[in-house]
Scaffold this motif. Sequence first.
Motif, PDB file in Angstrom:
ATOM      1  N   TYR A 131       0.837  -1.209   0.000  1.00  0.00           N
ATOM      2  CA  TYR A 131       0.000   0.000   0.000  1.00  0.00           C
ATOM      3  C   TYR A 131       0.868   1.255   0.000  1.00  0.00           C
ATOM      4  O   TYR A 131       0.585   2.229  -0.715  1.00  0.00           O
ATOM      5  N   MET A 132       1.923   1.250   0.816  1.00  0.00           N
ATOM      6  CA  MET A 132       2.776   2.423   0.915  1.00  0.00           C
ATOM      7  C   MET A 132       3.352   2.808  -0.442  1.00  0.00           C
ATOM      8  O   MET A 132       3.487   3.993  -0.751  1.00  0.00           O
ATOM      9  N   ASN A 134       1.988   2.644  -3.193  1.00  0.00           N
ATOM     10  CA  ASN A 134       0.947   3.208  -4.053  1.00  0.00           C
ATOM     11  C   ASN A 134       0.041   4.180  -3.302  1.00  0.00           C
ATOM     12  O   ASN A 134      -1.033   4.538  -3.783  1.00  0.00           O
ATOM     13  N   SER A 135       0.502   4.628  -2.134  1.00  0.00           N
ATOM     14  CA  SER A 135      -0.338   5.486  -1.296  1.00  0.00           C
ATOM     15  C   SER A 135      -0.552   6.874  -1.895  1.00  0.00           C
ATOM     16  O   SER A 135      -1.500   7.572  -1.529  1.00  0.00           O
ATOM     17  N   GLN A 136       0.317   7.275  -2.831  1.00  0.00           N
ATOM     18  CA  GLN A 136       0.190   8.610  -3.409  1.00  0.00           C
ATOM     19  C   GLN A 136      -1.134   8.783  -4.139  1.00  0.00           C
ATOM     20  O   GLN A 136      -1.709   9.882  -4.157  1.00  0.00           O
ATOM     21  N   LEU A 137      -1.622   7.702  -4.716  1.00  0.00           N
ATOM     22  CA  LEU A 137      -2.921   7.760  -5.402  1.00  0.00           C
ATOM     23  C   LEU A 137      -4.011   8.216  -4.446  1.00  0.00           C
ATOM     24  O   LEU A 137      -4.838   9.075  -4.770  1.00  0.00           O
ATOM     25  N   PHE A 138      -4.001   7.673  -3.232  1.00  0.00           N
ATOM     26  CA  PHE A 138      -5.031   8.002  -2.248  1.00  0.00           C
ATOM     27  C   PHE A 138      -4.743   9.345  -1.581  1.00  0.00           C
ATOM     28  O   PHE A 138      -5.674  10.083  -1.236  1.00  0.00           O
ATOM     29  N   THR A 139      -3.458   9.670  -1.415  1.00  0.00           N
ATOM     30  CA  THR A 139      -3.105  10.982  -0.870  1.00  0.00           C
ATOM     31  C   THR A 139      -3.595  12.091  -1.791  1.00  0.00           C
ATOM     32  O   THR A 139      -4.180  13.083  -1.346  1.00  0.00           O
TER      33      THR A 139
END
Length: 555
Positions: A131-132, A134-139
Motif C-alpha cells: 500500500y505504501m 501506491n499510497s500517493q494515489l489516495f493521498t
Amino acid sequence: MKTLWVLCVASTLAVLSVSATAEPKLKNCNEVREAFTSKGFNMNDAPNKVVNGAPLKVCPQGFSCCTAEMEDKLSQQSHSEIKAPVSRLSTSLQSTFKQRHDHFDKFFKELLKNSQASLHSMFMRTYGVMYMENSQLFTDFFASLTRYYVSGSSAVNLESMLSDFWADLLERMFRLVNVQYEFSDAYMECVSQYTEQLQPFGDVPRKMRIQMTRAFVAARTFVRGLALMPDVVNKVSTVSASPSCVRAATKMLYCPYCSGQVALKPCQNYCLNVMRGCLANQADLDTEWNNFLDAMLGLADRLEGPFNFESVMDPLDVKISEAIMNMQENSLQVSQMVFQGCGTPKPNKAFRSKRSGKETGFTGRFRPYSPEARPTTAAGTSLDRLTGEVKRKLKHAKKFWSTLPETVCAAERTAPGDECWNGTAKSRYQSDVIGNGLANQVSNPDVEVDITKPDVVIRTQIAVLKDMTNRLKAAHSGNDPTFETEAEASGDGESGSGCDSPSCGEDDIYIFTSQNPEKPKVNLVQTDSSSASLRGSLALALCGPALALLAPHWR
C-alpha cells in the motif's frame, strides 16, 4: 397710542402668566445637573439655574435647564444611545453565527482528515509496504477532495477528479491481476474503451459520485451561508443614523431632562415610531433575510438526511475496498472481455512464475475495520447534533431586522399610558404606530425620512442575500452553485463578480453591484454512469504502470 399700550399690557400679562405657571414646575436645575453628571457630562456644562430656552433647536423653548451647547452634546449622546442596543444585538448575532461557521468548518475538515487516516490505517494493516508504494494515489485523492471543499469547482472539477481516480485505480488493478503480461500505453487506451461496458468496480463509482457530489455541495454551501451572516450583519450595522433620526432621538430621550423631568420615560408607541423611522432601511432587509434563513434551514434538513456529509465520508474506506474487491472477483471475466476486444497482450518476459493465471491473480482481501477503531470526529460531536443546534439559532434569527424597534423600545425603556413623554409633555401619545420599512415612513409623525433615497449599503446586502439564497436552493436540489463565474468575471460590467479562489479576500466573495442578481450558474449532478465512465475512459490511458512490481506482495 392707546392700542399700542393695550398690546404691551397684554404681552406683559402673558409673560407673567407663563412665569406663574412654569416657574413652580422648574424651580432649579439641581436634579437635572445630577442626572447629566450620571450620564458622563461635566456638571459645569449644565446651567445651575433655569434659563431661557429660546436658542434651543430641538427641545421646547420655554424655561429650560438646557443651553444650546448642552443640546448639541445631548444630540451626540442620543446618537450613541440609539445605536448601542442595535450594535449590541448585531454583535451578538455576528458572534453566534461566526462560532457556528467555525464549528461546521472545523467539523467538515476533520471528517476529511479522519476519513483519510482511517483508509490509511486500514490499508496499512492489510497490505503494508504494498500500500505504501501506491499510497500517493489516495493521498492525491483526499487532497483534491479538500481543495474542492475549500475552493469549490474553481479549483477542482469533482466529477472529473473522481473519474480520474477510478481510471487510475483500474489501470493499476488491471496490470496487477494480469502481471504475466506486458501492456503498452496503446493497449491500455484500448482497455479504457471497455470501461463502461465492463464496470470493473461494480456500481460503487456511480453511487459514490452522486453521494459525494451532493454531500460536498451541501456542506460547503451551508458553510458559505454561515460565513455570510456575520458579514451582512457587520456591514448593515455600520449604517449611520440620519440627522433627522438623531433629532427625533434627542427629543425623545433628553428633552424631558431640559424641562426637569429626568425620570420620565418615552411612551412606547412614540418610541416605536421614532425607531421605525430611524431603522426604516434596515427593516427592508427583513424579507430577503428571512428567505435566506428559510433556504439555510432547508439545506440543514438535507445535511441531516440524504446529503449527510458524515455518512458519506465515514465509510469511504470501506466503499473503496468494496470496489477493489468487485474488481478482484470479476478479474477473469474482465480480462477475457478485454483480450477479446483488444487482443492477447505480449507475455511479460520478466515474469518467470509457472503458477496458473488464477493463482497469480490479485488475492488480497480487506479485513473488516472495527467501528471502535475509527478516529473520533470534531471532538466527539456529530453532524446531526451540530445541525440541530444551528437550526434553532437560524429560526431565532428570523425577523431580526423588523423587530429591532420593538427590542429597543422594550418595557424597561418606555412607559405606558399617560405616565410617559410624548415628545412635548407628560401625556398619552396620540399618533398611530406606523409600519416597518422605508415606504411606510411617508406618514411618520416623528421622523422625517426621505423614502426616495434608500441606503446603498443595505440595498447591496439585499442583493447579496438574494444571490446566496439562489445558491442554497441549487445546493438543496443537489446541484453545484459555482461561487465564481467566468461570465461575471469578464462580463459587461453591469453585474458584480464573485470570487471563490483562496487568493481572494472574504469580502470580495459577497460584493455585488446588481440589485437584481441573476441566478448562479449551476452544475447539474448526473445520476447515470455514462458521464463518469466516459471521463474514466479518457483518463485511463494517461495513468502510469505502477503496480507491476506489487505481485510478490499481493498474492
